[in-house]
Design a protein around this motif. Structure first.
Motif, PDB file in Angstrom:
ATOM      1  N   TYR A  73       0.792  -1.616  -0.154  1.00 36.61           N
ATOM      2  CA  TYR A  73      -0.041   0.289  -0.463  1.00 36.61           C
ATOM      3  C   TYR A  73       0.767   0.970  -0.128  1.00 36.61           C
ATOM      4  CZ  TYR A  73      -3.908  -2.583   0.508  1.00 36.61           C
ATOM      5  OH  TYR A  73      -5.356  -2.921   0.102  1.00 36.61           O
ATOM      6  N   ASN A 111       2.076   2.468  -3.307  1.00 34.92           N
ATOM      7  CA  ASN A 111       1.094   2.576  -4.236  1.00 34.92           C
ATOM      8  C   ASN A 111       0.590   3.896  -4.110  1.00 34.92           C
ATOM      9  OD1 ASN A 111      -0.140   0.658  -6.501  1.00 34.92           O
ATOM     10  ND2 ASN A 111       0.533  -0.623  -4.174  1.00 34.92           N
ATOM     11  N   PHE A 148       0.816   7.002  -6.843  1.00 32.38           N
ATOM     12  CA  PHE A 148      -1.176   7.492  -6.838  1.00 32.38           C
ATOM     13  C   PHE A 148      -1.637   8.174  -5.901  1.00 32.38           C
ATOM     14  CE2 PHE A 148       0.118   2.811  -8.685  1.00 32.38           C
ATOM     15  CZ  PHE A 148      -0.607   2.997  -9.979  1.00 32.38           C
ATOM     16  N   GLY A 193      -5.130   3.027  -0.202  1.00 33.61           N
ATOM     17  CA  GLY A 193      -4.237   2.764  -0.886  1.00 33.61           C
ATOM     18  C   GLY A 193      -5.781   1.793  -2.080  1.00 33.61           C
ATOM     19  N   PHE A 246      -7.876   3.141  -6.705  1.00 34.23           N
ATOM     20  CA  PHE A 246      -8.497   2.970  -8.115  1.00 34.23           C
ATOM     21  C   PHE A 246      -9.958   2.901  -7.364  1.00 34.23           C
ATOM     22  CE2 PHE A 246      -3.942   0.902  -6.990  1.00 34.23           C
ATOM     23  CZ  PHE A 246      -3.327   1.338  -8.019  1.00 34.23           C
ATOM     24  N   VAL A 296      -5.396  -4.751  -6.355  1.00 33.66           N
ATOM     25  CA  VAL A 296      -4.386  -3.136  -6.233  1.00 33.66           C
ATOM     26  C   VAL A 296      -2.916  -3.484  -6.519  1.00 33.66           C
ATOM     27  CG1 VAL A 296      -2.919  -2.295  -4.526  1.00 33.66           C
ATOM     28  CG2 VAL A 296      -5.759  -1.929  -4.258  1.00 33.66           C
ATOM     29  N   ASN A 328      -2.736  -4.091 -10.389  1.00 29.26           N
ATOM     30  CA  ASN A 328      -2.743  -3.457 -11.479  1.00 29.26           C
ATOM     31  C   ASN A 328      -1.342  -1.699 -10.386  1.00 29.26           C
ATOM     32  OD1 ASN A 328      -4.907  -3.351 -13.522  1.00 29.26           O
ATOM     33  ND2 ASN A 328      -5.714  -4.503 -10.973  1.00 29.26           N
ATOM     34  N   GLY A 329      -1.016  -1.898  -9.757  1.00 27.19           N
ATOM     35  CA  GLY A 329      -0.252  -0.810  -9.547  1.00 27.19           C
ATOM     36  C   GLY A 329       0.674  -0.934  -9.247  1.00 27.19           C
ATOM     37  N   VAL A 330       1.932  -0.597  -8.759  1.00 29.01           N
ATOM     38  CA  VAL A 330       2.967  -0.559  -8.721  1.00 29.01           C
ATOM     39  C   VAL A 330       3.331  -2.272  -7.933  1.00 29.01           C
ATOM     40  CG1 VAL A 330       5.215   0.434  -7.256  1.00 29.01           C
ATOM     41  CG2 VAL A 330       3.228   2.045  -7.590  1.00 29.01           C
ATOM     42  N   GLY A 344       3.379  -4.863  -9.633  1.00 23.50           N
ATOM     43  CA  GLY A 344       2.441  -5.705  -9.637  1.00 23.50           C
ATOM     44  C   GLY A 344       2.741  -7.475  -9.881  1.00 23.50           C
TER      45      GLY A 344
END
Length: 385
Positions: free
Chosen positions: A162, A165, A169, A248, A252, A267, A270-272, A274
């Motif tokens: 988290y 991310n 984001f 976190g 999204f 998360v 589709n995030g950092v 992944g």
């Protein structure tokens, strides 16, 4: 351990490790109780944990005052003259929660495996059920002893997932929060502030239902100063982790994460980071679900085994214990597996919320009334201590 970890910190960590199960690790509880209920839900994790902290503090103060460290004796003291009705009601509620939480453990593991590997949800829950069953029979003690290690691994993983991310984001978090506030992103039903507050209270009360698991730890710090520290530190740890998960997932919210059965897995995917984090979070969520399920099934199994052997002599009780344990665990695991087939989203959204408001009436309010001195202990109740 007392030389290394202060007693109040140990009690606070017991609270956190119990709260931090598979349902929380999946992120589904944060969505069901907060993110789906208006923008004012941003304040509500703190409200929930404040309610839990006060209830925990007063519960342990009562336990220390009257030296009642098992939840049966404790409940009789809390409910006083109404204990003939309220204590059995609390026991029923407590056991319903145990079945529901174990079913959520099955559903969390099943949904996570299905999302990560594309396998059948039903078959996945069968696999999780079998693992929990065999660990309950052969390795429950080992799993219970490793519960703290599992919790620390989960905490570390949630930070790893988290924090990067949230940083990466952060502009999206601000944008999504504004969109939810304006109505551009519809999170659920058009709730009011009171609706958001009600869901926060239900979540806090839901956590209070497991208060019986904390009572025994009162013996580690029986004075009010230590108990107050435990409640404050526990509030900070639990609230902090809830907000970490909240923000976190909020990053999204415009991508449909609120409809996912396992938001934390979404998360990651589709995030950092992944790719490599997907396997990591999948394993950790499953670990959390299994360890929670084993602890709960084993606890209930133990009670049934003791009941079945109540009229046997010690030798026969020992000889039949294994048979009774297998039979008891089988029935419990099958029952929980059947409940798990409703799916993770309805189990948490409907099952947990209903347990929450019932617990509020049956347990949380009586404890708070006792703690704030509105419902005072009679001289007879004090004299019986």
């Amino acid at each position: 351990m007392k030389k290394i970890i202060p007693a109040h910190l140990a009690v606070a960590f017991v609270w956190f490790s119990s709260h931090f199960g598979g349902g929380f690790a999946s992120g589904r509880q944060i969505v069901a109780f907060y993110l789906k209920h208006q923008w004012t839900s941003i304040f509500m994790p703190a409200v929930s944990m404040l309610l839990m902290a006060m209830t925990l503090y007063f519960s342990m103060v009562i336990a220390a005052r009257f030296k009642v460290y098992d939840y049966s004796s404790w409940s009789k003291k809390v409910f006083g003259p109404t204990s003939a009705v309220m204590s059995p009601l609390f026991e029923i509620l407590f056991n319903i929660l145990m079945v529901l939480v174990t079913a959520v453990a099955f559903a969390t593991g099943g949904s996570t495996i299905a999302k990560a590997f594309g396998t059948s949800y039903m078959l996945n829950t069968v696999g999780v059920a079998l693992v929990i069953f065999f660990l309950t029979i052969y390795g429950a003690a080992l799993v219970r002893k490793s519960a703290t290690i599992v919790s620390l691994i989960l905490i570390a993983c949630m930070f790893i997932i988290y924090i990067p991310n949230i940083i990466a984001f952060f502009p999206n978090i601000i944008k999504n929060f504004a969109a939810i506030k304006s109505g551009a992103i519809v999170t659920g039903s058009p709730d009011t502030l009171l609706d958001s507050l009600w869901w926060a209270v239900k979540y806090g009360a839901l956590q209070c239902c497991a208060i019986g698991a904390y009572i025994v730890h009162t013996q580690a710090c029986p004075d009010k100063a230590s108990l107050k520290k435990a409640a404050i530190v526990g509030f900070i740890i639990n609230t902090g982790m809830m907000y970490l998960t909240y923000f976190g997932i909020l990053a999204f919210a415009d991508q449909g994460v609120l409809k996912e059965a396992v938001p934390s897995l979404y998360v990651v995917m589709n995030g950092v980071g992944g790719t490599w984090m997907t396997m990591l979070i999948s394993v950790c969520i499953i670990l959390g679900a299994v360890s929670t399920g084993v602890a709960l099934v084993y606890g209930t199994t133990n009670r049934i085994v003791n009941y079945l052997g109540r009229d046997l002599d010690s030798d026969e009780k020992k000889r039949k214990r294994g048979i009774h344990a297998v039979a008891s665990s089988s029935v419990i695991v099958v029952a929980c597996w059947c409940v798990a087939q409703f799916g993770l989203i309805p189990l948490i959204g409907k099952g947990y919320s209903n347990i929450g408001w019932v617990t509020l009436l049956v347990l949380t309010l009586p404890v708070l009334l006792r703690g704030f001195g509105i419902w005072r202990f009679s001289k007879k109740e004090i004299g019986e201590a």
